[in-house]
Design a protein around this motif. Sequence first.
Motif, PDB file in Angstrom:
ATOM      1  N   MET A   1       1.901 -86.566 -45.970  1.00 14.90           N
ATOM      2  CA  MET A   1       0.904 -86.706 -45.198  1.00 14.90           C
ATOM      3  C   MET A   1       0.497 -85.403 -45.802  1.00 14.90           C
ATOM      4  O   MET A   1       0.452 -84.518 -46.291  1.00 14.90           O
ATOM      5  CB  MET A   1       1.181 -86.696 -43.596  1.00 14.90           C
ATOM      6  CG  MET A   1       1.985 -87.699 -43.489  1.00 14.90           C
ATOM      7  SD  MET A   1       1.105 -89.461 -43.329  1.00 14.90           S
ATOM      8  CE  MET A   1      -0.171 -90.407 -42.026  1.00 14.90           C
ATOM      9  N   LYS A   2      -1.521 -85.477 -45.413  1.00 16.34           N
ATOM     10  CA  LYS A   2      -2.233 -84.758 -45.794  1.00 16.34           C
ATOM     11  C   LYS A   2      -1.915 -83.571 -44.582  1.00 16.34           C
ATOM     12  O   LYS A   2      -2.338 -83.989 -44.155  1.00 16.34           O
ATOM     13  CB  LYS A   2      -3.956 -84.958 -45.779  1.00 16.34           C
ATOM     14  CG  LYS A   2      -4.279 -85.806 -46.682  1.00 16.34           C
ATOM     15  CD  LYS A   2      -5.516 -86.656 -46.318  1.00 16.34           C
ATOM     16  CE  LYS A   2      -6.438 -88.231 -48.211  1.00 16.34           C
ATOM     17  NZ  LYS A   2      -6.963 -88.001 -47.757  1.00 16.34           N
ATOM     18  N   LYS A   3      -2.530 -82.340 -45.868  1.00 11.02           N
ATOM     19  CA  LYS A   3      -2.059 -81.351 -44.497  1.00 11.02           C
ATOM     20  C   LYS A   3      -3.207 -79.500 -45.476  1.00 11.02           C
ATOM     21  O   LYS A   3      -3.754 -80.748 -46.342  1.00 11.02           O
ATOM     22  CB  LYS A   3      -0.617 -80.221 -44.745  1.00 11.02           C
ATOM     23  CG  LYS A   3       0.659 -81.902 -43.969  1.00 11.02           C
ATOM     24  CD  LYS A   3       1.615 -80.477 -45.090  1.00 11.02           C
ATOM     25  CE  LYS A   3       2.989 -81.582 -44.289  1.00 11.02           C
ATOM     26  NZ  LYS A   3       2.628 -83.113 -45.575  1.00 11.02           N
ATOM     27  N   ASN A   4      -3.312 -78.979 -44.686  1.00  6.83           N
ATOM     28  CA  ASN A   4      -4.051 -77.611 -45.143  1.00  6.83           C
ATOM     29  C   ASN A   4      -3.853 -76.405 -45.154  1.00  6.83           C
ATOM     30  O   ASN A   4      -3.582 -76.391 -43.878  1.00  6.83           O
ATOM     31  CB  ASN A   4      -5.583 -77.979 -44.940  1.00  6.83           C
ATOM     32  CG  ASN A   4      -6.659 -77.503 -45.370  1.00  6.83           C
ATOM     33  OD1 ASN A   4      -6.361 -77.395 -46.178  1.00  6.83           O
ATOM     34  ND2 ASN A   4      -7.776 -78.142 -45.618  1.00  6.83           N
TER      35      ASN A   4
ATOM     36  N   GLY B   1      -8.496 -70.819 -40.909  1.00  3.96           N
ATOM     37  CA  GLY B   1      -9.656 -70.891 -40.647  1.00  3.96           C
ATOM     38  C   GLY B   1      -9.541 -72.182 -40.140  1.00  3.96           C
ATOM     39  O   GLY B   1      -8.228 -72.898 -40.358  1.00  3.96           O
ATOM     40  N   LEU B   2     -10.645 -72.892 -39.752  1.00  4.22           N
ATOM     41  CA  LEU B   2     -10.597 -73.942 -39.227  1.00  4.22           C
ATOM     42  C   LEU B   2     -11.186 -75.213 -40.315  1.00  4.22           C
ATOM     43  O   LEU B   2     -11.705 -75.189 -41.191  1.00  4.22           O
ATOM     44  CB  LEU B   2     -11.359 -74.772 -37.950  1.00  4.22           C
ATOM     45  CG  LEU B   2     -11.783 -75.910 -38.221  1.00  4.22           C
ATOM     46  CD1 LEU B   2     -10.306 -76.514 -37.279  1.00  4.22           C
ATOM     47  CD2 LEU B   2     -12.997 -75.718 -36.569  1.00  4.22           C
ATOM     48  N   ASN B   3     -10.502 -76.089 -40.438  1.00  3.42           N
ATOM     49  CA  ASN B   3     -10.823 -77.115 -41.894  1.00  3.42           C
ATOM     50  C   ASN B   3     -10.135 -78.473 -41.252  1.00  3.42           C
ATOM     51  O   ASN B   3      -8.676 -78.454 -40.934  1.00  3.42           O
ATOM     52  CB  ASN B   3     -10.842 -76.565 -43.363  1.00  3.42           C
ATOM     53  CG  ASN B   3      -9.312 -76.183 -43.209  1.00  3.42           C
ATOM     54  OD1 ASN B   3      -7.837 -76.354 -43.263  1.00  3.42           O
ATOM     55  ND2 ASN B   3      -8.518 -74.659 -43.245  1.00  3.42           N
ATOM     56  N   GLY B   4     -10.671 -79.465 -41.757  1.00  2.00           N
ATOM     57  CA  GLY B   4     -10.493 -80.765 -42.125  1.00  2.00           C
ATOM     58  C   GLY B   4     -10.814 -81.740 -42.448  1.00  2.00           C
ATOM     59  O   GLY B   4     -11.791 -81.184 -43.810  1.00  2.00           O
TER      60      GLY B   4
ATOM     61  N   LEU C   1      -7.658 -82.325 -38.597  1.00  2.00           N
ATOM     62  CA  LEU C   1      -7.643 -81.342 -38.618  1.00  2.00           C
ATOM     63  C   LEU C   1      -6.765 -79.758 -38.760  1.00  2.00           C
ATOM     64  O   LEU C   1      -5.849 -80.614 -38.356  1.00  2.00           O
ATOM     65  CB  LEU C   1      -8.342 -80.222 -36.957  1.00  2.00           C
ATOM     66  CG  LEU C   1      -9.751 -81.922 -36.427  1.00  2.00           C
ATOM     67  CD1 LEU C   1      -9.791 -81.094 -34.997  1.00  2.00           C
ATOM     68  CD2 LEU C   1     -10.906 -81.183 -37.610  1.00  2.00           C
ATOM     69  N   ASN C   2      -7.039 -78.787 -39.116  1.00  3.97           N
ATOM     70  CA  ASN C   2      -6.036 -77.930 -39.509  1.00  3.97           C
ATOM     71  C   ASN C   2      -6.611 -75.980 -38.810  1.00  3.97           C
ATOM     72  O   ASN C   2      -7.381 -76.325 -39.206  1.00  3.97           O
ATOM     73  CB  ASN C   2      -5.391 -78.157 -40.354  1.00  3.97           C
ATOM     74  CG  ASN C   2      -3.873 -76.778 -41.190  1.00  3.97           C
ATOM     75  OD1 ASN C   2      -3.301 -77.076 -41.113  1.00  3.97           O
ATOM     76  ND2 ASN C   2      -4.147 -75.670 -41.404  1.00  3.97           N
ATOM     77  N   TYR C   3      -5.784 -75.476 -38.627  1.00  6.32           N
ATOM     78  CA  TYR C   3      -6.291 -74.635 -38.237  1.00  6.32           C
ATOM     79  C   TYR C   3      -4.869 -73.532 -38.560  1.00  6.32           C
ATOM     80  O   TYR C   3      -3.997 -73.580 -37.995  1.00  6.32           O
ATOM     81  CB  TYR C   3      -6.758 -74.412 -36.955  1.00  6.32           C
ATOM     82  CG  TYR C   3      -7.235 -72.497 -36.466  1.00  6.32           C
ATOM     83  CD1 TYR C   3      -8.640 -72.121 -36.375  1.00  6.32           C
ATOM     84  CD2 TYR C   3      -6.632 -72.111 -35.475  1.00  6.32           C
ATOM     85  CE1 TYR C   3      -8.386 -71.129 -36.292  1.00  6.32           C
ATOM     86  CE2 TYR C   3      -6.167 -70.545 -35.456  1.00  6.32           C
ATOM     87  CZ  TYR C   3      -7.927 -70.173 -35.977  1.00  6.32           C
ATOM     88  OH  TYR C   3      -7.860 -68.982 -35.368  1.00  6.32           O
ATOM     89  N   ARG C   4      -5.232 -71.905 -39.098  1.00  6.59           N
ATOM     90  CA  ARG C   4      -4.251 -71.226 -40.105  1.00  6.59           C
ATOM     91  C   ARG C   4      -5.021 -69.995 -39.497  1.00  6.59           C
ATOM     92  O   ARG C   4      -5.981 -69.664 -40.018  1.00  6.59           O
ATOM     93  CB  ARG C   4      -4.604 -71.470 -40.833  1.00  6.59           C
ATOM     94  CG  ARG C   4      -2.592 -70.453 -42.144  1.00  6.59           C
ATOM     95  CD  ARG C   4      -2.839 -71.272 -42.715  1.00  6.59           C
ATOM     96  NE  ARG C   4      -1.494 -70.397 -43.472  1.00  6.59           N
ATOM     97  CZ  ARG C   4      -0.241 -70.417 -43.220  1.00  6.59           C
ATOM     98  NH1 ARG C   4       0.395 -71.729 -42.778  1.00  6.59           N
ATOM     99  NH2 ARG C   4       0.957 -69.936 -43.808  1.00  6.59           N
TER     100      ARG C   4
ATOM    101  N   LYS D   1       0.589 -65.712 -39.278  1.00 10.53           N
ATOM    102  CA  LYS D   1       1.723 -66.576 -39.144  1.00 10.53           C
ATOM    103  C   LYS D   1       1.512 -68.148 -38.699  1.00 10.53           C
ATOM    104  O   LYS D   1       2.419 -68.251 -38.484  1.00 10.53           O
ATOM    105  CB  LYS D   1       2.886 -65.144 -38.602  1.00 10.53           C
ATOM    106  CG  LYS D   1       2.766 -63.899 -39.469  1.00 10.53           C
ATOM    107  CD  LYS D   1       4.121 -62.730 -38.593  1.00 10.53           C
ATOM    108  CE  LYS D   1       4.214 -61.862 -39.219  1.00 10.53           C
ATOM    109  NZ  LYS D   1       5.076 -61.741 -38.632  1.00 10.53           N
ATOM    110  N   LEU D   2       0.468 -68.180 -37.897  1.00  8.11           N
ATOM    111  CA  LEU D   2       0.202 -69.307 -37.006  1.00  8.11           C
ATOM    112  C   LEU D   2      -0.746 -70.249 -37.577  1.00  8.11           C
ATOM    113  O   LEU D   2      -1.378 -70.165 -37.855  1.00  8.11           O
ATOM    114  CB  LEU D   2      -0.191 -69.232 -36.394  1.00  8.11           C
ATOM    115  CG  LEU D   2      -0.674 -70.315 -34.862  1.00  8.11           C
ATOM    116  CD1 LEU D   2       1.424 -70.467 -34.220  1.00  8.11           C
ATOM    117  CD2 LEU D   2      -1.065 -70.076 -33.929  1.00  8.11           C
ATOM    118  N   ASN D   3       0.112 -71.638 -37.594  1.00  6.79           N
ATOM    119  CA  ASN D   3      -0.495 -72.670 -38.511  1.00  6.79           C
ATOM    120  C   ASN D   3      -0.539 -73.784 -37.036  1.00  6.79           C
ATOM    121  O   ASN D   3       0.841 -74.472 -37.085  1.00  6.79           O
ATOM    122  CB  ASN D   3      -0.167 -73.243 -39.370  1.00  6.79           C
ATOM    123  CG  ASN D   3      -0.955 -74.399 -40.814  1.00  6.79           C
ATOM    124  OD1 ASN D   3      -2.249 -74.379 -40.372  1.00  6.79           O
ATOM    125  ND2 ASN D   3      -0.468 -75.672 -41.070  1.00  6.79           N
TER     126      ASN D   3
END
Length: 819
Positions: free
Chosen positions: A244-247, A251-254, A272-275, A278-280
Amino acid sequence: MKRFFISVLLVFILLNVNAQTPQGGRPGSGPSRGGGMPISSGIVGRVIDAQSNEAVEYANVALFNATDSTLVNGTITNAKGFFMLKNIPNGTYNMRVKFIGYKSHTINKISITDEQPVVRLKALKIEPANIELDAVDVTAKQEEVMFKIDKRVINVSENINTIGGTAVDALENTPGVEVDIDGNVSIRGSSNFKVLIDGKPTAMEGSEALQQIPASSIKEIEIITNPSAKYDPDGLTGILNIVMKKNIKGGLNGLVSASVGNDDRYDGSVNLNYRKNKLNLIGGYSYRQGGRGGNSESYYETYRNDTTFYRDEEGERGHTRISHNFKAGIDYDFNDANLLSFNAQYRLNERERGNESFYEQYTDPESIFVESYTEGENKDEGSSYELSGVYIHKFDEKDHELRLMATFSSNDDTESAYTLKDTLGTTTDIVEETLTETTENHNHGTFQADYELPLGSNKLEAGFKSSLRAIDYNQTGDILNPIPGSPSNEFVYQEDIHALYAMFSGPLGGVEYQLGLRGEYSRVFTEQKANDDSNTKEIFTVYPTLHFSYELNETNKLMAGYSRRVHRPRTFFLNPYEERSDAFTIRKGNPDLDPEYAHSLEMNYLKYFKQSFFNATVFYRQTDNNIGRIQKAINDNMVLLTFENINKETSLGAEFSGRHKFGKWLSANLSYSFFRYTIDGETSGEDLSNESVNHKVRGNANVRFGPNSNLQMFGMYYSPSVTSQGERDGFFFTGFGYKHLLLDRKLTLSLRVRNPFGNFKWRFTSEGSTFKNEFVRRPDFPVVYVGVTYRINEGFKQRRMERENGGTSQDFSEGMTVD
């Protein structure tokens, strides 16, 4: 409870053996970094893909004397992309990194001195060999199909023809994969494969899983035809792993996408992905509404005593599916040595199937003539969820790792089925109605531990897995011939599997090898509660695997693999209760079925040219205890469908595929595969042996009108094929897609058309000693989709680069400093 304690005991055995951390600091604290022992002199580094930043395994690293270009030392990268060249004398060297499918990369003037005996390089990024070069700027584009040592990788994101579709659409144009009219997938003639999602098992079976996963959420599909001992042996033709797609950007992206098609087809998704540090965090939702419809014709003959019964049918059918998928996940890196990850997914599904048909029935030599009308309607609703957790501990030594994973999935489904049969034009009009309600509950839990230990240039991998599955199937209502006093069809299935595996891999001369062995104990219990008919099977089996890879030179490579596989009967194969699937068909399972076992052998040759690549594969698969679908005439115009072990099935054949670029604006893929398919068996004294030579040709052309517009066209042909009691005619299929990029390439507009000429049909015939039938189905075509996709906080950046003999080169002093 006994099964639980066995699993826990195995966990503690592994942890007690491996939990002692070797003496030394944390990773990166001293000269031991990059290997198990401190090195007195040498070069340590890592090779990664310049586009995905993922590790490149089995890349060749060669060190040459800078003065006379003589070879000094060499090695290959491990599974994480790391390499280490030991015991290098003082001097100045040039180092070259190369791997099939990538441009070679050279680093000049690396100096080993008394002051700096160990050089640790920053990550070496190598470019895919198919990067398209303009005079100044370049745009990176991954291959649609990439070949690795043990698998093929289908790059779904580059295939316009998957817009608005599912994983099934992404596989339609893949060498060695067949997709039938109903979206059922088979690999080299067999539908017995295992589906994983990001390497984890799913509650859904085979084609069912592929039909429910939106293509917009998929990054890649890995086709693993000869999996190693680390994987479950389920699936005769291997594993399809959906990545599956990941990022991983900060920051925020998607990605937001939507598409609409004719006949009420809709598709939309938000990922959506927020990193941060150390947290994703990941989250997503997708909606899909689609279906298949069409008309059909069929002709049946059944033989009883001296009378032949005939039935002609004309009908229409439709199929609509609606799904909602929610996902969420969290990854947390405690430090360089410990990672914890949790993921959850929830699905809601609705499906509606309808059909109506007109029949003419007559006999010979008697002159009985009956016309009838039937209609059927199936509605089902279901929900499922999957929870998974992964803990990874990395020891001081590179690639020394312990991974623990637990998953649990649950699926609840309720179906109502209505069937009406009405005889027309008779003095005694007969109306038969059947209404059933079916519920199915499916729970599946797994626990797995995997341990990796580097041993110099070799690697040991070991682990275990426990899998517990329980299925409760319950059907009530007006069922054919219910057992007196027990009108319900309640079937229970319980499966326990416990496995241990070990693998050893590394270089041996110029050959890379991987040897594995998996031992597995399985216990399957089934019970039909209507008559207290129960059955228990306990089996212990071993599954060896072998893989070899040999690089002839920079552009030629040979690979070979062997594995033993298993296919366990599905629940409806085993349920002995009789039930109607339509007005003229009765279905019944067989609780005495044994698993199928397959031996799979494969050899590959890869050749890369400047603007092309060529792949040739020879494969052989032998399946013992082959499970066949058997059709029998049981009375006037009634047919029984059941399942039996019918002895042996073999496939022997070859695949050829290639790609060529005709300049910057046109590229084309062409593949051809053929295999001889044989079935050897019998049932009730009737010979079921059959054979055919199957062919498949596919072509795919990609036309670039500029940096922001792209047209793809494809066509494929499937030759006739056989089953144990029948034959399918050949067919031809076409389609095209167009994509245009806007707003700094963040916005994508797209169009997809499948079977634009609408001439596709599916024809099948089957024959036995008491029956003969043939049917033709014509699906509703063409299918048209238009779509839009927007990338949040993610543009495509173009870069400058120099080309030197098809590769890249730089001096060590120009940015290639130590970490």
